[in-house]
Design a protein around this motif. Structure first.
Motif, short mmCIF file in Angstrom:
data_model
loop_
_atom_site.label_atom_id
_atom_site.label_comp_id
_atom_site.label_asym_id
_atom_site.label_seq_id
_atom_site.Cartn_x
_atom_site.Cartn_y
_atom_site.Cartn_z
N ALA A 69 40.71 -86.82 40.12
CA ALA A 69 41.12 -87.86 41.05
C ALA A 69 42.03 -88.84 40.33
CB ALA A 69 39.89 -88.58 41.61
N ALA A 93 43.47 -92.26 39.09
CA ALA A 93 42.75 -93.50 38.80
C ALA A 93 43.70 -94.57 38.29
CB ALA A 93 41.65 -93.25 37.77
N PHE A 139 39.26 -95.05 41.56
CA PHE A 139 39.62 -93.65 41.79
C PHE A 139 40.11 -93.53 43.23
CE2 PHE A 139 36.60 -93.53 38.32
CZ PHE A 139 37.16 -92.62 37.45
N ASN A 158 36.18 -85.77 37.29
CA ASN A 158 36.79 -86.53 36.19
C ASN A 158 35.77 -86.79 35.10
OD1 ASN A 158 38.25 -87.32 38.78
ND2 ASN A 158 39.63 -88.22 37.28
N SER A 193 38.76 -95.03 48.43
CA SER A 193 38.68 -95.20 46.98
C SER A 193 37.24 -95.34 46.53
CB SER A 193 39.49 -96.42 46.53
OG SER A 193 39.02 -97.59 47.18
N TRP A 197 46.54 -88.43 35.08
CA TRP A 197 45.90 -88.97 36.28
C TRP A 197 45.47 -90.43 36.11
CZ3 TRP A 197 40.82 -90.27 35.15
CH2 TRP A 197 40.22 -89.58 34.09
#
Length: 386
Positions: A15, A17, A30, A61, A82, A108
């Motif tokens: 995800a 971030a 996230f 993650n 989120s 990410w």
């Protein structure tokens, strides 16, 4: 705090971030649309996240921390778009130059530039700010005010025009740091470059996160951490949560600005949109409490009656332009090459979206000084063409 053992799924993706640093806490957000089956395991030296989105894409993650955290005072909150994680530093008042232990930043992870600031002389530790913001989001979603439109399909296919090595300078806890990356120019873009009081959009070019979008003349320049091949066809996707937040605040600014002028004759001289708060400057030394209350009530009434927001885009040669000459800004739209012919000063004075869809330039001069200069330059251009 969760003590679950999260098993790595066979197929998953990380995800995206964003994060920022405070005196005693670090906040990580996230970006997952309508997360479900959320599992978060926060350990002293790392955290693990597992979840799915509304289309059952699996996210996983693992984040080794730069420094250890106190797990008993760290927590997560889940929202529609989120997952917010608050990490209590084991060493308070100690700056984290980066989020993860390894200096090689994963693609990410991005810095939340809207919230980076020098906190050395601040009293707050970051926890109260996190709670206030989180409670505000919860309050907004619990009062039947409606959800943001589902715009996860807001993406766009274009091609890479150029890719050049670049550096992005920014401040982290009052210290100037430089990120190394690449400036990308696209044939077209749906990402808004910073300007006119509004921060830039974030998003993805392919699977590469866009950290900053600025304008160079009529071009939008996207700063990313990984290179892209010139001529490559790419899909651009906007961070819709961030975009919608900006849309709401910007629309609210226009409502406040219009009513302040209509009710009291106070013109807006400038404004700035922020993640936690926005600032509107009026051309008056002070506003009386009664005026402020009246303005607040008038704005709320406009919201309660669902006053429609409409946008009319006029080209420079549209006869309807004459009907809006009383407005305090000049709006210019047209082919990018046509606007470029007017000279670099016109582009410098205009604040707006840069190179827009189908190669059209959109920009506005929203202060009296800028408006006056742009009008004079446009008059000179018209005389040259006579």
């Amino acid at each position: 705090m969760n003590k679950i053992k999260i098993v790595r799924p066979e197929e998953s993706q990380p995800a995206r971030a964003i994060w920022y640093d405070r005196k005693k806490y670090v906040t990580v957000t996230f970006m997952v649309h309508k997360p479900k089956d959320v599992q978060v395991d926060i350990q002293p030296d790392k955290m693990t996240l597992y979840c799915k989105n509304d289309t059952d894409d699996v996210f996983y993650n693992v984040l080794p921390f730069y420094e250890n955290v106190q797990i008993n005072d760290s927590r997560e909150r889940v929202y529609d778009r989120s997952i917010h994680v608050l990490l209590r530093k084991l060493k308070p008042d100690y700056s984290w130059p980066h989020l993860q232990k390894d200096e090689a930043r994963p693609s990410w992870i991005s810095v939340d530039f809207d919230n980076w600031r020098d906190w050395e002389n601040e009293v707050e530790d970051g926890k109260e700010e996190f709670d206030v913001y989180a409670d505000m989001i919860k309050d907004m979603s619990s009062k039947n005010k409606g959800e943001a439109p589902d715009m996860d399909d807001l993406d766009f296919v274009t091609s890479v025009v150029s890719c050049c090595p670049a550096e992005l300078k920014h401040e982290v806890n009052g210290k100037k740091e430089t990120l190394k990356g690449f400036n990308i120019k696209l044939q077209d873009t749906i990402l808004f470059p910073e300007g006119g009081g509004q921060p830039d959009d974030h998003g993805l070019i392919g699977d590469v996160p866009v950290v900053r979008v600025t304008r160079q003349g009529a071009d939008a320049v996207h700063f990313v951490g990984s290179p892209l091949e010139e001529g490559q066809e790419v899909q651009v996707k906007v961070d819709w949560e961030r975009r919608f937040d900006h849309m709401q605040q910007h629309s609210g600014q226009h409502v406040i600005t219009a009513l302040a002028e209509n009710m009291f004759g106070y013109k807006t001289t400038s404004w700035e949109l922020g993640r936690q708060r926005s600032t509107i400057e009026l051309d008056t030394p002070s506003v009386k409490p009664a005026q402020l209350q009246a303005l607040e009530e008038a704005v709320n009434e406009k919201i309660r009656v669902h006053t429609p927001v409409t946008v009319q885009l006029l080209s420079i040669d549209d006869p309807a332009v004459e009907k809006v000459q009383h407005l305090r800004f000049v709006l210019l739209a047209g082919p990018s090459e046509r606007v470029a012919e007017m000279g670099p000063r016109v582009l410098e004075m205009l604040q707006g979206k840069g190179a827009g869809k189908n190669g059209r330039f959109q920009g506005k001069a929203n202060s009296l000084a800028r408006r006056g200069e742009v009008e004079a330059l446009l008059e000179q251009q018209c005389k040259r063409e006579e």
